[in-house]
Design an enzyme around this catalytic site. Structure first.
Site, PDB file in Angstrom:
ATOM      1  N   GLU A 156       0.843  -1.194   0.000  1.00  0.00           N
ATOM      2  CA  GLU A 156       0.000   0.000   0.000  1.00  0.00           C
ATOM      3  C   GLU A 156       0.880   1.246   0.000  1.00  0.00           C
ATOM      4  O   GLU A 156       2.015   1.224   0.501  1.00  0.00           O
ATOM      5  CB  GLU A 156      -0.886  -0.025   1.258  1.00  0.00           C
ATOM      6  CG  GLU A 156      -1.810   1.177   1.374  1.00  0.00           C
ATOM      7  CD  GLU A 156      -2.921   0.991   2.410  1.00  0.00           C
ATOM      8  OE1 GLU A 156      -2.850   0.039   3.222  1.00  0.00           O
ATOM      9  OE2 GLU A 156      -3.866   1.807   2.401  1.00  0.00           O
TER      10      GLU A 156
ATOM     11  N   ASN B 165     -12.342  -1.520  -0.974  1.00  0.00           N
ATOM     12  CA  ASN B 165     -11.599  -2.071   0.159  1.00  0.00           C
ATOM     13  C   ASN B 165     -12.282  -1.616   1.452  1.00  0.00           C
ATOM     14  O   ASN B 165     -12.580  -0.431   1.606  1.00  0.00           O
ATOM     15  CB  ASN B 165     -10.160  -1.529   0.165  1.00  0.00           C
ATOM     16  CG  ASN B 165      -9.450  -1.834   1.484  1.00  0.00           C
ATOM     17  OD1 ASN B 165      -9.065  -2.966   1.737  1.00  0.00           O
ATOM     18  ND2 ASN B 165      -9.306  -0.821   2.342  1.00  0.00           N
ATOM     19  N   GLU B 166     -12.519  -2.548   2.331  1.00  0.00           N
ATOM     20  CA  GLU B 166     -13.140  -2.235   3.620  1.00  0.00           C
ATOM     21  C   GLU B 166     -14.269  -1.213   3.405  1.00  0.00           C
ATOM     22  O   GLU B 166     -14.285  -0.135   4.009  1.00  0.00           O
ATOM     23  CB  GLU B 166     -12.091  -1.753   4.635  1.00  0.00           C
ATOM     24  CG  GLU B 166     -11.064  -2.833   4.904  1.00  0.00           C
ATOM     25  CD  GLU B 166     -10.181  -2.628   6.135  1.00  0.00           C
ATOM     26  OE1 GLU B 166     -10.208  -1.548   6.745  1.00  0.00           O
ATOM     27  OE2 GLU B 166      -9.465  -3.596   6.503  1.00  0.00           O
TER      28      GLU B 166
ATOM     29  N   TYR C  85      -6.748  -8.857  11.535  1.00  0.00           N
ATOM     30  CA  TYR C  85      -5.391  -8.658  12.053  1.00  0.00           C
ATOM     31  C   TYR C  85      -5.280  -9.285  13.433  1.00  0.00           C
ATOM     32  O   TYR C  85      -6.201  -9.168  14.254  1.00  0.00           O
ATOM     33  CB  TYR C  85      -5.075  -7.160  12.140  1.00  0.00           C
ATOM     34  CG  TYR C  85      -4.826  -6.544  10.777  1.00  0.00           C
ATOM     35  CD1 TYR C  85      -3.559  -6.587  10.202  1.00  0.00           C
ATOM     36  CD2 TYR C  85      -5.854  -5.943  10.064  1.00  0.00           C
ATOM     37  CE1 TYR C  85      -3.325  -6.036   8.945  1.00  0.00           C
ATOM     38  CE2 TYR C  85      -5.634  -5.393   8.808  1.00  0.00           C
ATOM     39  CZ  TYR C  85      -4.370  -5.448   8.255  1.00  0.00           C
ATOM     40  OH  TYR C  85      -4.130  -4.910   7.004  1.00  0.00           O
TER      41      TYR C  85
ATOM     42  N   GLU D 171      -6.250  -9.281   3.733  1.00  0.00           N
ATOM     43  CA  GLU D 171      -5.425  -8.557   4.715  1.00  0.00           C
ATOM     44  C   GLU D 171      -5.379  -9.399   5.978  1.00  0.00           C
ATOM     45  O   GLU D 171      -6.417  -9.668   6.594  1.00  0.00           O
ATOM     46  CB  GLU D 171      -5.990  -7.165   5.023  1.00  0.00           C
ATOM     47  CG  GLU D 171      -5.736  -6.166   3.917  1.00  0.00           C
ATOM     48  CD  GLU D 171      -6.121  -4.734   4.266  1.00  0.00           C
ATOM     49  OE1 GLU D 171      -6.027  -4.339   5.449  1.00  0.00           O
ATOM     50  OE2 GLU D 171      -6.529  -4.018   3.335  1.00  0.00           O
TER      51      GLU D 171
ATOM     52  N   GLN E 185       1.999  -6.102   5.666  1.00  0.00           N
ATOM     53  CA  GLN E 185       2.186  -5.781   4.271  1.00  0.00           C
ATOM     54  C   GLN E 185       3.614  -6.162   3.870  1.00  0.00           C
ATOM     55  O   GLN E 185       4.444  -6.428   4.729  1.00  0.00           O
ATOM     56  CB  GLN E 185       1.940  -4.308   4.038  1.00  0.00           C
ATOM     57  CG  GLN E 185       0.514  -3.867   4.367  1.00  0.00           C
ATOM     58  CD  GLN E 185       0.191  -2.458   3.853  1.00  0.00           C
ATOM     59  OE1 GLN E 185       0.988  -1.829   3.180  1.00  0.00           O
ATOM     60  NE2 GLN E 185      -0.991  -1.966   4.207  1.00  0.00           N
TER      61      GLN E 185
END
Ligand code: AHR
Length: 526
Positions: free
Chosen positions: A57, A203-204, A275, A331, A380
């Site tokens: 990103e 995204n999200e 996460y 992710e 990432q």
């Protein structure tokens, strides 16, 4: 939620582990032993290589400094892209790279990132409010994928853009006809159409990607997807561009339910973001310099992935029993407190042996759901969150997580082989985890591969493996060990955590593999 997830994990693992539980009483007196059966006469799903995907990103030094240094840089580069980083990434056979975000993607306007002249300078409002020079744009990203030998996973802006902007981006990237956009690509140095293997639509979208309801997003998906056309004549059949819908945050099962129920048009995958490493926001766990209880806490959060993947998959099964739509965990990884003295918006964190264990158990969960989880992207790739690589000026180090991805290369597109084993338990600070985490697969080279993770940082583990359908005399490979669970590689000491050769031989028809505490070992059987 943590408690529910934990008890499920325990029930699955402990049911495999009666003998280890019996052995637990003498665990401190002798090396714990775990019986493993690998049945090579049976096979499961193919482990899609795309579960080893990466995410890059425009965030901190993930792109600028980490990948892109520019053609005038003294750091050795090819067309502005660091040579050291490309060489390291080639060695882990990165299958795809997701770009340009993350949250950044839903503020990204691709036309600002093309052209030979001075490009517009914009703000990166999500990540530190820094200047975005737009010097790394579509053509530079595609050049990067070419150098690494990986596929492009482009995330389209749904939150602050239009279907037309996405359609035009695709026309710029993939058309071979002499349209103005395709001609602009030629003028920018790339006559042939690019291949866009994956297109993320938002995204999200429940958060930084537009704060949408699932109902609203599902409608947006239908509309964007209608106009998101890939014109590259080479991208037909199996090579067709796959579309990834923006999916749930952690345990938002309603998002998955609403999308799956109301979707229409082509959907190849639905994403999930999770996460590990924190129980409360903002993340407070340091990435290094933690104790064993903190280690156990973090690994427990990683093992929650099993519960999340199972439950989202079960919802998908209701609407897609043939599993045509993949669950893309695009992710995942550990999110800790940023390193002291760094910009908190840059999400720069160290990477320890704990992260190696975390990566291995997470990948193992994906392989156990290989029929549904056919894509995953660790967050990432460079200098951000659970990175493969850290850079500092012209210096570069490989993290413990990088070494796990390297160890797992033989599992790319391998076929799962069922295993049963006594996982045993490891308890610290009132947290009980399975001690062993094991998978097996038949690689594309025909060999049988085993991955053994010893989660326990206090004791080695002896695996007594019976291999059905194969007279295995020995096992050879590599093991990733570390002096301590919070050991890290630094620019001064880059090889504190690294792999070394590992081998084991058969005794009375069983393979005996003795692995170190807090280690990840991958072997092939001969
Ligand atoms: O990976 C960092 C951020 O985490 C991404 O930009 C966003 O999608 C997620 O919330």
């Amino acid at each position: 939620m943590h408690h529910r997830a934990m008890s499920r994990t325990k029930s699955v693992v402990i049911s495999l582990s009666a003998m280890s539980l019996l052995a637990f009483g003498w665990a401190h007196a002798a090396t714990p032993t775990s019986k493993l059966t690998v049945d090579t006469t049976k096979s499961g799903a193919v482990i899609d290589r795309n579960i080893f995907g990466q995410f890059a990103e425009h965030l901190g030094t993930g792109i600028y400094g980490g990948i892109w240094v520019g053609t005038d840089s003294k750091i050795p580069n090819t067309n502005g892209i660091r040579n050291d980083v490309v060489t390291a990434l080639k060695a882990i056979k990165v299958p795809n790279v997701r770009w340009p975000g993350g949250c950044f993607a839903d503020e990204y306007h691709w036309e600002k990132g093309i052209g030979k002249g001075k490009r517009p300078v914009t703000l990166n409002s999500n990540w530190g409010g820094v200047i975005e020079p737009n010097t790394f744009g579509t053509d530079e990203f595609m050049e990067f994928t070419r150098q690494v030998g990986t596929e492009a996973y482009v995330s389209a802006n749904v939150g602050s853009s239009t279907p037309q902007e996405t359609a035009e981006w695709l026309e710029y990237m993939t058309s071979e006809k002499e349209t103005s956009l395709a001609m602009a690509r030629r003028e920018n140095g790339h006559p042939a159409p690019y291949s866009v293997a994956f297109l993320g639509i938002g995204n999200e979208s429940w958060g930084c990607g537009g704060n949408m309801t699932p109902e609203h997003y599902t409608d947006e998906y239908r509309q964007f997807s209608t106009y998101a056309k890939n014109y590259n004549p080479a991208q037909t059949g199996d090579k067709r561009m796959k579309k990834v819908a923006s999916g749930a945050n952690v345990d938002d099962y309603n998002w998955t339910e609403v999308f799956m129920k109301n979707k229409s048009g082509d959907v190849d995958a639905l994403s999930l973001h999770y996460y590990s490493g924190f129980e409360a926001w903002p993340p407070y766990q340091p990435a290094s310099g933690f104790d064993e209880t903190e280690y156990a806490k973090v690994i427990k959060t990683a093992l929650r992935m099993e519960d999340l993947v199972s439950k989202h998959s079960a919802i998908m099964d209701k609407y897609d029993p043939q599993k045509k739509i993949a669950l893309a965990v695009d992710e995942w990884g550990a999110w800790y407190k940023g390193e002291p003295g760094t910009n908190p918006g840059f999400l720069y964190q160290q990477n320890s042996q704990r992260d190696a264990i975390l990566a291995a158990v997470s990948i193992n969960i994906f392989t156990r759901h290989a029929d549904r989880v056919r894509m995953a992207n660790i967050a990432q790739m460079i200098n951000v969150l659970q990175a493969m690589i850290l850079t500092d000026g012209d210096k570069m180090i490989l993290t413990p997580t990088y070494h796990v991805f390297k160890l797992y290369v033989p599992f790319q597109d391998a076929t799962v082989i069922p295993v049963t084993y006594e996982a045993g338990t490891y308890t610290r600070g009132g947290i009980t985890l399975p001690r062993a985490d094991i998978i097996a697969a038949r690689g594309k080279d025909g060999k049988v591969y085993l991955s053994i993770t010893n989660i326990d940082p206090t004791q080695p583990l002896e695996i007594d493996a019976s291999v059905l359908g194969l007279k295995a005399k020995s096992a050879t490979g590599e093991t990733l060990t570390a002096p301590k669970i919070d050991s890290i590689n630094t620019f001064d000491n880059p090889n504190v955590v690294t792999t070394k050769a590992f081998s084991a031989t058969a005794r009375n028809g069983s393979l005996i593999l003795k692995v170190a505490p807090e280690s990840v070992t991958v072997v092939s059987l001969d």
